[in-house]
Design a protein around this motif. Structure first.
Motif, PDB file in Angstrom:
ATOM      1  N   ILE A 187       0.881  -1.130  -0.034  1.00  0.00           N
ATOM      2  CA  ILE A 187      -0.043   0.090   0.070  1.00  0.00           C
ATOM      3  C   ILE A 187       0.861   1.135   0.031  1.00  0.00           C
ATOM      4  O   ILE A 187       1.791   1.369   1.055  1.00  0.00           O
ATOM      5  N   LEU A 188       0.786   2.136  -1.237  1.00  0.00           N
ATOM      6  CA  LEU A 188       1.419   3.299  -1.363  1.00  0.00           C
ATOM      7  C   LEU A 188       0.467   4.456  -0.492  1.00  0.00           C
ATOM      8  O   LEU A 188      -0.375   4.831  -1.096  1.00  0.00           O
ATOM      9  N   LYS A 189       1.101   5.123   0.440  1.00  0.00           N
ATOM     10  CA  LYS A 189       0.419   6.221   1.042  1.00  0.00           C
ATOM     11  C   LYS A 189       1.045   7.491   0.037  1.00  0.00           C
ATOM     12  O   LYS A 189       2.212   7.836   0.169  1.00  0.00           O
ATOM     13  N   TRP A 190       0.107   8.400  -0.078  1.00  0.00           N
ATOM     14  CA  TRP A 190       0.492   9.640  -1.297  1.00  0.00           C
ATOM     15  C   TRP A 190      -0.289  10.697  -0.605  1.00  0.00           C
ATOM     16  O   TRP A 190      -1.602  10.562  -0.562  1.00  0.00           O
ATOM     17  N   ARG A 191       0.192  12.024  -0.585  1.00  0.00           N
ATOM     18  CA  ARG A 191      -0.419  13.207  -0.191  1.00  0.00           C
ATOM     19  C   ARG A 191      -0.774  13.991  -1.399  1.00  0.00           C
ATOM     20  O   ARG A 191      -0.030  14.128  -2.359  1.00  0.00           O
ATOM     21  N   HIS A 192      -2.138  14.592  -1.530  1.00  0.00           N
ATOM     22  CA  HIS A 192      -2.260  15.418  -2.515  1.00  0.00           C
ATOM     23  C   HIS A 192      -3.703  16.541  -2.038  1.00  0.00           C
ATOM     24  O   HIS A 192      -4.104  16.293  -0.944  1.00  0.00           O
ATOM     25  N   PHE A 193      -3.579  17.709  -2.707  1.00  0.00           N
ATOM     26  CA  PHE A 193      -4.547  18.499  -2.427  1.00  0.00           C
ATOM     27  C   PHE A 193      -5.845  17.906  -2.690  1.00  0.00           C
ATOM     28  O   PHE A 193      -5.984  17.012  -3.745  1.00  0.00           O
ATOM     29  N   SER A 250      -6.155  24.504  -0.093  1.00  0.00           N
ATOM     30  CA  SER A 250      -5.508  24.456   1.368  1.00  0.00           C
ATOM     31  C   SER A 250      -5.678  22.954   1.993  1.00  0.00           C
ATOM     32  O   SER A 250      -4.680  22.909   2.573  1.00  0.00           O
ATOM     33  N   ASN A 251      -6.751  22.305   1.637  1.00  0.00           N
ATOM     34  CA  ASN A 251      -6.572  20.877   2.457  1.00  0.00           C
ATOM     35  C   ASN A 251      -5.993  19.871   1.752  1.00  0.00           C
ATOM     36  O   ASN A 251      -6.134  19.363   0.597  1.00  0.00           O
ATOM     37  N   ILE A 252      -4.830  19.433   2.207  1.00  0.00           N
ATOM     38  CA  ILE A 252      -4.166  18.415   1.709  1.00  0.00           C
ATOM     39  C   ILE A 252      -4.566  17.137   2.454  1.00  0.00           C
ATOM     40  O   ILE A 252      -4.731  16.850   3.766  1.00  0.00           O
ATOM     41  N   GLY A 310       0.773  16.066  -4.322  1.00  0.00           N
ATOM     42  CA  GLY A 310      -0.042  16.226  -5.662  1.00  0.00           C
ATOM     43  C   GLY A 310      -0.923  17.619  -5.731  1.00  0.00           C
ATOM     44  O   GLY A 310      -1.508  17.640  -4.674  1.00  0.00           O
ATOM     45  N   ASN A 311      -0.732  18.216  -6.716  1.00  0.00           N
ATOM     46  CA  ASN A 311      -1.882  19.332  -6.808  1.00  0.00           C
ATOM     47  C   ASN A 311      -2.384  19.475  -8.257  1.00  0.00           C
ATOM     48  O   ASN A 311      -1.528  19.646  -9.299  1.00  0.00           O
ATOM     49  N   PRO A 312      -3.633  19.490  -8.336  1.00  0.00           N
ATOM     50  CA  PRO A 312      -4.308  19.346  -9.706  1.00  0.00           C
ATOM     51  C   PRO A 312      -4.070  20.896 -10.042  1.00  0.00           C
ATOM     52  O   PRO A 312      -4.137  21.998  -9.344  1.00  0.00           O
ATOM     53  N   HIS A 321       6.091  22.615  -2.064  1.00  0.00           N
ATOM     54  CA  HIS A 321       5.037  21.650  -2.408  1.00  0.00           C
ATOM     55  C   HIS A 321       3.803  21.495  -1.505  1.00  0.00           C
ATOM     56  O   HIS A 321       3.050  21.097  -1.853  1.00  0.00           O
ATOM     57  N   GLU A 322       4.033  22.479  -0.367  1.00  0.00           N
ATOM     58  CA  GLU A 322       2.673  22.478   0.160  1.00  0.00           C
ATOM     59  C   GLU A 322       1.832  23.580  -0.129  1.00  0.00           C
ATOM     60  O   GLU A 322       0.725  23.750   0.365  1.00  0.00           O
ATOM     61  N   ASN A 323       2.218  24.404  -0.887  1.00  0.00           N
ATOM     62  CA  ASN A 323       1.509  25.663  -1.437  1.00  0.00           C
ATOM     63  C   ASN A 323       0.725  25.198  -2.674  1.00  0.00           C
ATOM     64  O   ASN A 323       1.493  25.045  -3.626  1.00  0.00           O
ATOM     65  N   PHE A 324      -0.598  25.160  -2.835  1.00  0.00           N
ATOM     66  CA  PHE A 324      -1.311  24.827  -3.994  1.00  0.00           C
ATOM     67  C   PHE A 324      -0.549  25.548  -5.278  1.00  0.00           C
ATOM     68  O   PHE A 324      -0.942  25.034  -6.528  1.00  0.00           O
TER      69      PHE A 324
END
Length: 583
Positions: free
Chosen positions: A49-55, A71-73, A119-121, A350-353
């Motif tokens: 299982i790969l955990k990945w953060r994105h907006f 703002s919500n990751i 990741g950010n769309p 990368h925390e900034n959308f």
């Protein structure tokens, strides 16, 4: 028995050294056989299982963007498959675009592919992508049947194991294009092709490389137009969990010209010297080989295409590299370059959308030579090819790369004239033979020895001209690696003249310095050797505007105004020019 020889002592010493070298090889091989028997190394697979953060975002039923947060990751779980042998660990996400997200090389502890930490769309409503939005995840993955990441980059693919043995595991992933996104921008006009794409990852025991086979099947009884591109996001030599491409990284691509989209990004028009004889957007390929010279985002294409079978990226911070090797001339002649810009990617938060840039080099291989130039499949036609992904270590220069390894060969002039070869092979702990030879009016075998390939170092061999009796003349210098007798694994040849001319016209092979622009007026020249050298900088009207002396691999050059300049480099009796451009 004893016999008289004027150099008997030297002869006995030479024979003793050779015998010791042979004993070293034999004992190494004995250790390898015993160790391999004890370790019973094999290829394995397991779920992960790969955990990945994105907006946070939500899609509609067709894959279009419904809503997103700036703002919500959040963190999601992605089911994956691990393939592993003694040297390599791959993580594959069939359910997110048939993506190989991780290529971990155990001997160095380094990652070869890029993974976006957040990741950010982006691109919503801009008309640049089939679904009118995109999000960078990373890795290597197939894209079809449209350009610009295609239709399937985030979709689940069917998958199954087609081979499961101790020596080889193959994972097959498959998807057929039956997709029609109603709101797609009009320039994506290939329609529902019904083409089936099958991508199969294979990992073998004892290899440091892996294979990725692609198979395109036209299921219709009529021709179809489509685009297919393999997207690679490369960051060799990275630490797991912190993948990025350093500014001093270099794109290794055996091409002479690039087609630049300088009509979209004006900075690109000043990045290289124009090759106007081929068209208004064609330039010589030199500066953009170096990541730090990408002043901003931009697109380049190999012009008119790529014919050699390899390209890759080398990280000059730790001399790790990764290559894609395939039948480019016959199958995938298109090569596309993309970066966000070196400093833009490296300095992004990368925390900034709104910071979309990321620090990686994206290289593509396609059936066509540019985006929005269709290829075609005849009725019921099938096309297939294999891509090999190969890591190398402790190498910064490359003469040739193939599915078995990488080799660099050069003839170095100066006080210590020598021929030097470096080679890295994908079968560590295996016995190979290196042969270096000159062919001309007189054929000379300079060196031949057996050696055991290593997983964390290259094989380097230097042959000094002064140690050999070589008549003056023109030759072809070759380095040949073979295995199991006469089975050639990799080789390279180049012309040389002895004595090597002091003007360096003969390939020393003169290794031109890497030009890295620190700002519009200051340049760093990175050389391949630590020797003293003098630099003189001239304007195009012949005026000396700057001079500097240095010892080492790096030298700084500063100019005061815009324009083209010639740097004249003096080193070990050689004089050669290097062009730089300031704006």
């Amino acid at each position: 028995y004893e016999y008289y020889c004027p150099d008997a002592g030297l002869l006995k010493t030479t024979l003793m050294i050779r015998n010791l070298q042979l004993l070293k090889v034999y004992f190494t091989l004995l250790f390898i056989i015993i160790f391999n028997g004890l370790s019973n190394a094999q290829v394995s697979q397991r779920d992960t299982i790969l955990k990945w953060r994105h907006f946070e975002y939500q899609l509609d039923a067709n894959g279009g963007m419904s809503s997103y947060s700036t703002s919500n990751i959040i963190e999601d779980d992605y089911p994956g498959i691990v393939l592993e042998n003694e040297y390599v660990r791959l993580v594959i996400l069939p359910e997110f675009g048939a993506r190989i997200i991780s290529f971990y090389y155990k001997p160095t502890g380094h990652e070869q592919f890029y993974t976006n930490p957040v990741g950010n769309p982006y691109g919503m409503g801009d008309g640049n992508f089939y679904y009118d939005w995109l999000m960078v995840f990373g890795g290597v993955f197939p894209t079809f049947p449209e350009p610009e990441h295609g239709k399937t980059w985030f979709l689940p693919w069917k998958w199954e194991f087609t081979e499961l043995s101790e020596d080889r595991i193959s994972l097959r992933m498959e998807l057929q294009d039956t997709i029609n996104f109603p709101a797609h921008p009009g320039k994506f006009n290939n329609g529902v092709t019904e083409v089936r794409c099958i991508s199969t990852v294979s990992l073998e025991r004892g290899k440091t490389s892996f294979d990725l086979e692609h198979r395109l099947q036209n299921t219709k009884s009529t021709p179809v137009t489509l685009e297919y591109w393999t997207c690679t996001t490369l960051a060799p030599g990275s630490l797991p969990g912190n993948t990025f491409t350093p500014a001093n990284s270099e794109i290794i691509a055996p091409i002479d010209y690039v087609y630049l989209k300088d009509d979209w990004w004006s900075w690109m028009g000043n990045a290289e010297e124009k090759a106007s004889e081929y068209g208004s957007h064609v330039f010589h390929y030199k500066n953009l080989a170096y990541y730090d010279n990408w002043d901003d985002m931009g697109i380049a294409y190999a012009y008119p295409d790529i014919q050699d079978n390899y390209y890759g990226v080398v990280n000059h911070t730790n001399s790790d590299a990764v290559f894609r090797i395939s039948n480019n001339a016959g199958k995938t002649p298109g090569m596309k370059f993309w970066t966000w810009g070196a400093q833009q990617g490296l300095n992004a938060n990368h925390e900034n959308f709104y910071h979309q840039a990321r620090p990686y080099i994206e290289l593509w291989s396609g059936l066509s030579t540019q985006f929005f130039e269709d290829a075609s499949l005849a009725a019921n036609e099938e096309k297939s090819w294999v891509e090999t992904y190969l890591p190398t270590v402790s190498m910064d220069n490359f003469s040739v790369v193939n599915e078995n390894g990488a080799l660099h060969l050069e003839a170095i002039s100066g006080e210590n004239e020598r021929f030097e070869t470096r080679v890295f092979l994908n079968l560590p702990d295996s016995l190979f033979t290196l042969t270096m030879e000159l062919k001309g009016e007189t054929d000379i075998t300079l060196h031949q020895e057996s050696f055991v390939a290593e997983s964390n170092a290259n094989k380097t061999q230097s042959i000094y001209v002064a140690d050999n009796t070589i008549p003056d003349g023109n030759y072809e210098l070759s380095a040949i690696i073979s295995r199991n007798g006469d089975n050639e694994v990799i080789s390279y040849s180049m012309p040389v003249t002895l004595p090597i001319p002091i003007n360096g016209i003969n390939e020393r092979k003169i290794v031109l310095p890497k030009v890295m622009r620190l700002n519009n007026n200051t340049f760093n020249l990175v050389f391949s050797s630590d020797i003293p050298r003098n630099l003189e900088v001239y304007s195009l009207n012949g005026q000396l505007v700057y001079e500097n002396s240095s010892f080492g691999r790096e030298a700084s050059v500063t100019v005061k105004s815009k324009g083209l300049y010639i740097v004249r480099v003096y080193e070990e009796g050689l004089v050669y020019p290097v062009k730089i451009a300031s704006w």
